[in-house]
Design a protein around this motif. Structure first.
Motif, short mmCIF file in Angstrom:
data_model
loop_
_atom_site.label_atom_id
_atom_site.label_comp_id
_atom_site.label_asym_id
_atom_site.label_seq_id
_atom_site.Cartn_x
_atom_site.Cartn_y
_atom_site.Cartn_z
N LEU A 99 55.63 25.21 65.74
CA LEU A 99 54.14 25.28 65.32
C LEU A 99 53.47 26.34 65.36
N PRO A 100 54.04 27.62 64.92
CA PRO A 100 53.39 28.63 65.50
C PRO A 100 52.16 28.98 64.34
N THR A 101 51.71 28.28 63.58
CA THR A 101 50.82 28.71 62.33
C THR A 101 49.56 27.92 62.74
N LEU A 160 38.18 22.00 60.60
CA LEU A 160 39.38 21.23 61.36
C LEU A 160 40.30 22.40 61.63
N LYS A 161 40.89 22.10 62.58
CA LYS A 161 42.08 22.96 63.37
C LYS A 161 43.34 22.33 63.30
N LEU A 162 44.26 23.13 62.57
CA LEU A 162 45.51 22.60 62.44
C LEU A 162 46.51 23.44 62.97
N VAL A 163 47.55 22.74 63.38
CA VAL A 163 48.97 23.65 63.95
C VAL A 163 50.00 23.11 62.92
N LEU A 164 50.83 24.23 62.34
CA LEU A 164 51.80 23.86 61.55
C LEU A 164 52.96 24.55 61.64
N PRO A 165 54.17 24.26 61.20
CA PRO A 165 55.21 25.04 61.22
C PRO A 165 55.19 26.42 60.30
N ARG A 166 54.59 26.30 59.37
CA ARG A 166 54.26 27.28 58.20
C ARG A 166 53.30 27.01 57.43
N VAL A 167 52.64 28.03 56.76
CA VAL A 167 51.63 27.86 55.98
C VAL A 167 51.83 26.76 54.95
N GLU A 168 52.98 26.75 54.40
CA GLU A 168 53.32 25.91 53.06
C GLU A 168 53.18 24.58 53.44
N TYR A 202 50.71 23.18 54.71
CA TYR A 202 49.21 22.76 54.62
C TYR A 202 49.24 21.83 53.29
N ASP A 203 50.04 22.03 52.43
CA ASP A 203 50.08 21.36 51.01
C ASP A 203 49.90 19.81 51.34
N GLU A 204 50.81 19.39 52.12
CA GLU A 204 50.97 17.79 52.45
C GLU A 204 49.85 17.37 53.15
N ILE A 205 49.31 17.86 54.08
CA ILE A 205 47.96 17.87 54.73
C ILE A 205 46.84 17.69 53.72
N TYR A 206 46.97 18.56 52.79
CA TYR A 206 45.69 18.73 51.84
C TYR A 206 45.81 17.28 51.01
N LYS A 207 47.01 17.31 50.48
CA LYS A 207 47.29 16.14 49.44
C LYS A 207 46.78 14.80 50.39
N THR A 208 47.16 14.66 51.57
CA THR A 208 46.88 13.29 52.15
C THR A 208 45.68 13.26 52.48
N LEU A 209 44.66 14.24 52.87
CA LEU A 209 43.27 14.25 52.87
C LEU A 209 42.76 13.56 51.72
N VAL A 210 42.95 14.36 50.54
CA VAL A 210 42.11 14.28 49.28
C VAL A 210 42.53 13.01 48.84
N GLU A 211 43.70 12.31 49.19
CA GLU A 211 43.95 10.95 48.73
C GLU A 211 43.04 9.84 49.31
N LYS A 212 42.82 10.12 50.35
CA LYS A 212 42.22 9.13 51.44
C LYS A 212 40.61 9.35 51.29
N SER A 264 38.50 23.88 52.06
CA SER A 264 39.12 25.19 51.75
C SER A 264 39.74 25.62 53.05
N ALA A 265 40.73 26.42 53.22
CA ALA A 265 41.57 26.63 54.31
C ALA A 265 41.69 28.05 54.49
N SER A 266 41.79 28.61 55.64
CA SER A 266 42.02 29.90 56.20
C SER A 266 43.04 30.02 57.34
N VAL A 267 44.14 30.85 57.32
CA VAL A 267 45.12 30.87 58.01
C VAL A 267 44.74 32.02 58.98
N SER A 268 44.97 31.45 60.44
CA SER A 268 44.80 32.72 61.60
C SER A 268 45.83 33.38 61.68
#
Length: 154
Positions: A62-64, A107-115, A117-127, A134-138
């Motif tokens: 989870l480096p991202t 929201l602060k997210l930890v992810l394996p890679r930037v890509e 995020y798309d699944e997280i985004y889809k889950t959030l906007v569905e619910k 909007s999102a920014s990468v550290s």
């Protein structure tokens, strides 16, 4: 009321919660039993909320780090409950803060890679319904600590 030894104990435990009581006692110039009693009191009084292990994020895959900015047009209790439920079900979301000003939540997210995020985004906007998200990468972490300053407590 905490004294300097209590503060030092808290500082040392924040640095390494696995520190042996004997080592801790040596560092604060107390007997082992006196140090142990102080730690127990600090726990009972709530100064020590819990002890945790911090995992190495790159080794955990989870480096991202991403920060997601959320604005909502709704501020009702039912919307907030939907939002709380949605974020609680996503383990990659490790912090959420309600903000003042033009941003409602960060929201602060930890992810394996930037890509990922798309699944997280889809889950959030569905619910949950958002006005804007909007999102920014550290790119680099300049400071990260879990330690709290102890000099403010009385």
């Amino acid at each position: 009321m905490l004294d300097d030894r209590d503060r030092k104990i808290l500082d040392l435990l924040q640095e390494n919660a696995a520190l042996a009581v004997s080592d801790l006692a040596d560092r604060v110039s107390l007997s082992i039993s006196a140090c142990s009693r102080r730690i127990q009191r600090l726990e009972e009084d709530g100064y020590i909320a819990r002890r945790v292990v911090l995992l190495d994020r790159p080794l955990m895959g989870l480096p991202t780090t991403m920060f997601v900015i959320v604005r909502t047009a709704r501020h009702s209790a039912d919307w907030l409950e939907q939002f709380r439920k949605a974020i609680s079900d996503i383990p990659e979301i490790v912090e959420v803060h309600r903000m003042t000003g033009t941003i409602d939540y960060i929201l602060k997210l930890v992810l394996p890679r930037v890509e990922a995020y798309d699944e997280i985004y889809k889950t959030l906007v569905e619910k949950v319904e958002f006005f804007d998200i909007s999102a920014s990468v550290s790119m680099e972490t300049l400071k990260a600590t879990t330690a709290l300053p102890t000099h403010y407590v009385r």
